[in-house]
Scaffold this active site. Structure first.
Site, PDB file in Angstrom:
ATOM      1  N   ASP A  21       0.846  -1.196   0.000  1.00  0.00           N
ATOM      2  CA  ASP A  21       0.000   0.000   0.000  1.00  0.00           C
ATOM      3  C   ASP A  21       0.885   1.250   0.000  1.00  0.00           C
ATOM      4  O   ASP A  21       1.557   1.536   0.985  1.00  0.00           O
ATOM      5  CB  ASP A  21      -0.883  -0.044   1.260  1.00  0.00           C
ATOM      6  CG  ASP A  21      -1.695   1.231   1.440  1.00  0.00           C
ATOM      7  OD1 ASP A  21      -1.821   2.001   0.475  1.00  0.00           O
ATOM      8  OD2 ASP A  21      -2.196   1.447   2.567  1.00  0.00           O
ATOM      9  N   ASN A  23      -0.233   4.444  -0.522  1.00  0.00           N
ATOM     10  CA  ASN A  23      -0.868   5.734  -0.207  1.00  0.00           C
ATOM     11  C   ASN A  23      -1.707   5.710   1.072  1.00  0.00           C
ATOM     12  O   ASN A  23      -2.629   6.504   1.237  1.00  0.00           O
ATOM     13  CB  ASN A  23      -1.722   6.214  -1.394  1.00  0.00           C
ATOM     14  CG  ASN A  23      -2.857   5.237  -1.692  1.00  0.00           C
ATOM     15  OD1 ASN A  23      -2.861   4.124  -1.159  1.00  0.00           O
ATOM     16  ND2 ASN A  23      -3.799   5.638  -2.509  1.00  0.00           N
ATOM     17  N   ASP A  25      -4.095   3.902   2.349  1.00  0.00           N
ATOM     18  CA  ASP A  25      -5.550   3.704   2.446  1.00  0.00           C
ATOM     19  C   ASP A  25      -5.883   2.264   2.831  1.00  0.00           C
ATOM     20  O   ASP A  25      -7.040   1.850   2.791  1.00  0.00           O
ATOM     21  CB  ASP A  25      -6.267   4.099   1.139  1.00  0.00           C
ATOM     22  CG  ASP A  25      -5.857   3.209  -0.033  1.00  0.00           C
ATOM     23  OD1 ASP A  25      -4.964   2.343   0.154  1.00  0.00           O
ATOM     24  OD2 ASP A  25      -6.428   3.360  -1.124  1.00  0.00           O
ATOM     25  N   ASP A  29      -1.652  -1.248  -4.091  1.00  0.00           N
ATOM     26  CA  ASP A  29      -1.955  -0.482  -5.301  1.00  0.00           C
ATOM     27  C   ASP A  29      -0.826  -0.597  -6.321  1.00  0.00           C
ATOM     28  O   ASP A  29       0.226  -1.193  -6.055  1.00  0.00           O
ATOM     29  CB  ASP A  29      -2.237   0.991  -4.946  1.00  0.00           C
ATOM     30  CG  ASP A  29      -1.234   1.512  -3.934  1.00  0.00           C
ATOM     31  OD1 ASP A  29      -0.040   1.312  -4.179  1.00  0.00           O
ATOM     32  OD2 ASP A  29      -1.636   2.083  -2.896  1.00  0.00           O
ATOM     33  N   ASP A  98      -3.899  -9.993 -16.227  1.00  0.00           N
ATOM     34  CA  ASP A  98      -4.998 -10.942 -16.310  1.00  0.00           C
ATOM     35  C   ASP A  98      -5.963 -10.444 -17.377  1.00  0.00           C
ATOM     36  O   ASP A  98      -6.352  -9.272 -17.379  1.00  0.00           O
ATOM     37  CB  ASP A  98      -5.721 -10.989 -14.959  1.00  0.00           C
ATOM     38  CG  ASP A  98      -5.714 -12.373 -14.363  1.00  0.00           C
ATOM     39  OD1 ASP A  98      -6.322 -13.258 -14.964  1.00  0.00           O
ATOM     40  OD2 ASP A  98      -5.099 -12.545 -13.292  1.00  0.00           O
ATOM     41  N   ASP A 203      -7.861 -15.703 -18.027  1.00  0.00           N
ATOM     42  CA  ASP A 203      -8.717 -16.247 -16.975  1.00  0.00           C
ATOM     43  C   ASP A 203      -9.774 -17.201 -17.545  1.00  0.00           C
ATOM     44  O   ASP A 203     -10.394 -16.905 -18.573  1.00  0.00           O
ATOM     45  CB  ASP A 203      -9.411 -15.057 -16.283  1.00  0.00           C
ATOM     46  CG  ASP A 203     -10.210 -15.474 -15.082  1.00  0.00           C
ATOM     47  OD1 ASP A 203      -9.601 -15.996 -14.135  1.00  0.00           O
ATOM     48  OD2 ASP A 203     -11.440 -15.288 -15.087  1.00  0.00           O
ATOM     49  N   GLU A 259      -5.595 -20.162 -18.181  1.00  0.00           N
ATOM     50  CA  GLU A 259      -5.963 -20.890 -16.966  1.00  0.00           C
ATOM     51  C   GLU A 259      -6.975 -21.955 -17.375  1.00  0.00           C
ATOM     52  O   GLU A 259      -8.126 -21.645 -17.663  1.00  0.00           O
ATOM     53  CB  GLU A 259      -6.596 -19.939 -15.938  1.00  0.00           C
ATOM     54  CG  GLU A 259      -6.895 -20.653 -14.649  1.00  0.00           C
ATOM     55  CD  GLU A 259      -8.125 -20.141 -13.926  1.00  0.00           C
ATOM     56  OE1 GLU A 259      -8.212 -20.334 -12.714  1.00  0.00           O
ATOM     57  OE2 GLU A 259      -9.023 -19.562 -14.573  1.00  0.00           O
ATOM     58  N   HIS A 334      -3.408 -17.458  -6.278  1.00  0.00           N
ATOM     59  CA  HIS A 334      -4.285 -16.699  -5.384  1.00  0.00           C
ATOM     60  C   HIS A 334      -5.609 -17.404  -5.102  1.00  0.00           C
ATOM     61  O   HIS A 334      -6.458 -16.864  -4.404  1.00  0.00           O
ATOM     62  CB  HIS A 334      -4.558 -15.321  -6.017  1.00  0.00           C
ATOM     63  CG  HIS A 334      -5.311 -15.448  -7.316  1.00  0.00           C
ATOM     64  ND1 HIS A 334      -4.729 -15.979  -8.449  1.00  0.00           N
ATOM     65  CD2 HIS A 334      -6.587 -15.162  -7.655  1.00  0.00           C
ATOM     66  CE1 HIS A 334      -5.623 -16.009  -9.429  1.00  0.00           C
ATOM     67  NE2 HIS A 334      -6.761 -15.512  -8.969  1.00  0.00           N
ATOM     68  N   ASP A 335      -5.818 -18.575  -5.697  1.00  0.00           N
ATOM     69  CA  ASP A 335      -7.073 -19.306  -5.501  1.00  0.00           C
ATOM     70  C   ASP A 335      -6.913 -20.525  -4.608  1.00  0.00           C
ATOM     71  O   ASP A 335      -7.864 -21.275  -4.426  1.00  0.00           O
ATOM     72  CB  ASP A 335      -7.614 -19.804  -6.860  1.00  0.00           C
ATOM     73  CG  ASP A 335      -8.119 -18.661  -7.732  1.00  0.00           C
ATOM     74  OD1 ASP A 335      -8.550 -17.639  -7.178  1.00  0.00           O
ATOM     75  OD2 ASP A 335      -8.072 -18.795  -8.968  1.00  0.00           O
TER      76      ASP A 335
HETATM   77  C1  NOJ Z   1     -10.136 -17.764 -11.965  1.00  0.00           C
HETATM   78  C2  NOJ Z   1      -9.500 -16.738 -11.085  1.00  0.00           C
HETATM   79  O1  NOJ Z   1      -8.192 -17.158 -10.773  1.00  0.00           O
HETATM   80  C3  NOJ Z   1     -10.373 -16.610  -9.862  1.00  0.00           C
HETATM   81  O2  NOJ Z   1      -9.769 -15.842  -8.856  1.00  0.00           O
HETATM   82  C4  NOJ Z   1     -11.696 -16.028 -10.295  1.00  0.00           C
HETATM   83  O3  NOJ Z   1     -12.580 -16.034  -9.189  1.00  0.00           O
HETATM   84  C5  NOJ Z   1     -12.331 -16.857 -11.415  1.00  0.00           C
HETATM   85  N1  NOJ Z   1     -11.387 -17.260 -12.432  1.00  0.00           N
HETATM   86  C6  NOJ Z   1     -13.425 -16.067 -12.100  1.00  0.00           C
HETATM   87  O4  NOJ Z   1     -12.874 -15.006 -12.830  1.00  0.00           O
END
Ligand code: NOJ
Length: 566
Positions: A21, A23, A25, A29, A98, A203, A259, A334-335
Site C-alpha cells: 500500500d 498511499n 488507504d 496499489d 490478467d 482467466d 488458466e 491466489h485461488d
Molecule cells: C479464476 C480466477 O483465478 C479466480 O480468482 C476467479 O474467481 C475466477 N477465475 C473467475 O474469474
C-alpha cells in the site's frame, strides 16, 4: 525446438490488493508494485503477472470487470500503470496482465444495455434463456450448478429471462459465439499490448463454449450439480482462441498462459498450447494442487502429502509436453491455500520450504512464484466466518453448514483450510505494525505470524528461504547450468519411492541429478549409478555420502551435476 523469450523467464505473481500500500488507504496499489520493483529485481525474477486491477465493483476482487480500459480507483490510475510498465521494462522485467474474457461485471455498460430489453443491440453479448415451467412454476432453463455454489443461471426481471453465470450472480458470462464479443475482446487485448504489456494470463479460458442446454446428472438431493463438462473444453473454444492468436497474440512477441484449471486433461492442455496448436503459449493446470487429503480433514496438522500421486502428476505433464510444448511451473496461486500450509511441514519450515522450491524450479518450464511464497507465508488462522472476504469461501462455509447445521465449528474449519482468503492476506514485509504492508489498518487480513515470517528477517539471514529462491533463480538465469535447467530433458527416477521425488535433467553437455525428500524421516538414495562432479544447490550445509549411499535428512533436497555410470 522453438525458443521464445518467455522460456528463459522466471515469473512472480502479484495480487495487487495485498502486495504493498503506497498511499495509506489500507489497500495495495499499482504504485506499491512500482515501489517494490527493486525488491523483485534483487530476487531475480524478470516477469510479473499482475491479477486484475481494472475498474470493478470487486465482488470477486476484480475478476468482475466493469471497465477494461480503466483502473479501479483504489489501485490508482492509468498513469500509474504506464509508469509501472516503463520502470519495470527499464529493469528488464516484463509484465503480463490478467485477461478476463469469460464474463464481465453485471455493472459493465454492455450488460446494463443487454438486460434493458430483448431488442437491445447488446442483448446477444450475453447468454440469455427463458425459464422452464416445472409444476406450474418458472425455474432455471437447466439445473447446472455454478463454481461459486447455487445455479449457473440468474433471473433478470426486466425482460423476464435468465442469464448464464458460471461464477457469481454478478458476473454474467459473455456469449463468445457472437463475433462482436470476439471483436471487443480483441480490441481490449490490442489496447493493453499497445500500452506495452508483454502478454496475458487468460482467466477461465476453457469455459468459452457451452454444451446444449440439457440437464446435468444430479446426485440424490442435489439441486444444482456442478458438471464441468457442460462448459469446459468444448470445441468452439479452440476456434475462438485461434482467432485471438491469429489476429492479436501471434502478431506480437507476447506470452499467453491460459488458466485451464481442473477442467483440462493433458490431452486438452496439448490442444491449447502445443507449439503447433496456434492458440496459447502455455496453460496453467491444477492437477498437482490436490495431492493430499485436504478435503477429508478438519485440522491442518492432519494434512498428508501423497508423494507418489504428486510426482506422478508432474511426471505426466512434463513427459507429455516434452518436445511439443512448454509448461508454466507454479505450486499454487491466489485461488489456493498457501504452499507452506499445503505441502510444507510446520515442524521443518525451512528445510521443507527450500525442498519444495528446488523440486519445482529444477523442472522444465517457466517458474512462477506466488507473492510471499519466497518467505514461506502460511495460511491465516481463521477464527470466525466474518473474517472471510472471498465469495467462494463464504459459499463453501454455507455449503458445509447446510450439511450439518449443528456444527458451525467444523464448517468454519473446513472452509478455512482451503479458503482463497489464505493467499490473499497482506504481504509480510516486516515485523512492524500491519506487516509493513501499510501504515493504516489494512483491508486485507494480516497474518499474526508476520512477526516471525517477513521479508526483512529473510533478508537478514543468509540461510533463509528467500536466499534459496534467489539462488535457484540465479542458477536458471545466469549460471553454467542455465541451458540444461531451461532446455534439458526431464526423466523421473525412483518412480516407486513414496519418500523421494528425484529426476534427471540432461543435455549434450551436462546431467543434473535432482533429489528431493518429501519426508520427515531420514532416508537413503542410492548413488552407485552416478559419479558426482559438483554439488549445485542444497538445503543443508553438509551432505552425507557413505559407500555410494546418500543419507538424507528430513526434507533434504540436493542437486548434483553428475556423470552416469552407464
Ligand atoms: C479464476 C480466477 O483465478 C479466480 O480468482 C476467479 O474467481 C475466477 N477465475 C473467475 O474469474
Amino acid at each position: 525446438m522453438q525458443h521464445f523469450w518467455w522460456m528463459e523467464s522466471v515469473g512472480y505473481q502479484i495480487y495487487p490488493k495485498s502486495f504493498f500500500d503506497s498511499n495509506d488507504d489500507g489497500i495495495g496499489d499499482i504504485k506499491g508494485i512500482t515501489l517494490k520493483l527493486d525488491y523483485l529485481q534483487t530476487l531475480g525474477v524478470n516477469l510479473i503477472w499482475i491479477c486484475p486491477f481494472y475498474d470493478s465493483p470487486m465482488v470477486d476482487n476484480g475478476y468482475d470487470v466493469r471497465n477494461y480500459f480503466d483502473v479501479a480507483k483504489e489501485f490508482g490510475t492509468m498513469d500509474d500503470v504506464k509508469e509501472l510498465i516503463e520502470q519495470a521494462h527499464q529493469k528488464g522485467i516484463k509484465i503480463i496482465l490478467d485477461y478476463v474474457l469469460n464474463h464481465t461485471s453485471d455493472e459493465h455498460p454492455w450488460f446494463i444495455e443487454a438486460k434493458s430489453s430483448k431488442e437491445n443491440p447488446y442483448r446477444d453479448y450475453y447468454l440469455w434463456h427463458d425459464g422452464k415451467i416445472v409444476d406450474g412454476k418458472k425455474v432455471e432453463p437447466t439445473n447446472w450448478g455454478s463454481f461459486f455454489g447455487g445455479s449457473a443461471w440468474n433471473y433478470e426481471p426486466t425482460t423476464d429471462a435468465y442469464y448464464m453465470k458460471i461464477f457469481d450472480d454478478k458476473m454474467p458470462d459473455l456469449n463468445w459465439a457472437n463475433p462482436k464479443v470476439q471483436d471487443e475482446m480483441i480490441l481490449i487485448a490490442q489496447k493493453w499490448l499497445d500500452l506495452g504489456v508483454d502478454g496475458f494470463r487468460i482467466d477461465a479460458v476453457s469455459h468459452l463454449d457451452r454444451a446444449p442446454l440439457e440437464d446435468a446428472r444430479a446426485n440424490e438431493g442435489e439441486k444444482y450439480p456442478l458438471d464441468w463438462n457442460k462448459f469446459s473444453n468444448l470445441p468452439r473454444v479452440h476456434d475462438y482462441l485461434k482467432r485471438l492468436a491469429k489476429e492479436v497474440f501471434n502478431q506480437r512477441e507476447c506470452v499467453t498462459i491460459g488458466e485451464v484449471g481442473g477442467a483440462a486433461s493433458i490431452i486438452e492442455g496439448i490442444k491449447y498450447s502445443a507449439f503447433d496448436s496456434k492458440e496459447l503459449s502455455m496453460v496453467f493446470n491444477f492437477d498437482h494442487n490436490w495431492c493430499n487429503n485436504l478435503h477429508e480433514i478438519t485440522h491442518p496438522k492432519k494434512l498428508k502429502t501423497n508423494v507418489k500421486a504428486l510426482k506422478n502428476v508432474f511426471d505426466r505433464w512434463q513427459t507429455a509436453f516434452k518436445d511439443i510444448g512448454w509448461l508454466p511451473l507454479n505450486w499454487l496461486n491466489h485461488d489456493q491455500p498457501r504452499l507452506m500450509s499445503q505441502y510444507g511441514d510446520y515442524r521443518y519450515p525451512l528445510a521443507s520450504g527450500k525442498m519444495l522450491a528446488t523440486a519445482l524450479h529444477m523442472m522444465r518450464g517457466t517458474p512462477f512464484i506466488y507473492q510471499g511464497e519466497e518467505i514461506g507465508m502460511t495460511n491465516f488462522p481463521f477464527e470466525d466466518v466474518s473474517q472471510f472476504n472471498d465469495v467462494s469461501s463464504i459459499a463453501n462455509y454455507r455449503y458445509h453448514l447446510e450439511r450439518d447445521p449443528e456444527d458451525p465449528v467444523t464448517a468454519l474449519r473446513k472452509a478455512a483450510l482451503n479458503s482463497r482468503d489464505n493467499p490473499r492476506t497482506a504481504m509480510q514485509w516486516s515485523s512492524d505494525w500491519y506487516a509493513g504492508f501499510s501504515r493504516v489498518k489494512p483491508v486485507p487480513l494480516v497474518n499474526p505470524n508476520h512477526k516471525k515470517i517477513n521479508v526483512k528477517r529473510n533478508l537478514s539471514k543468509k540461510n533463509s528461504l528467500w536466499y534459496h529462491y534467489q539462488q535457484l533463480i540465479d542458477l536458471r538465469r545466469n549460471s553454467i547450468y542455465k541451458e540444461v535447467i531451461i532446455y534439458g530433458t526431464y526423466e523421473l527416477i525412483e518412480k516407486e519411492s513414496e519418500l523421494h521425488y528425484a529426476y534427471l535433467r540432461k543435455d549434450d553437455e551436462r546431467t543434473l541429478l535432482v533429489i528431493n525428500s518429501f519426508s520427515r524421516k531420514k532416508s537413503t538414495f542410492d548413488l552407485k549409478n552416478y559419479q558426482i562432479i559438483h554439488r549445485v544447490i542444497s538445503n543443508y550445509p553438509k551432505t552425507n555420502i557413505k559407500n555410494a549411499q546418500l543419507h538424507l535428512k528430513p526434507y533434504e533436497s540436493i542437486v548434483f551435476e553428475v556423470k552416469e555410470n552407464l
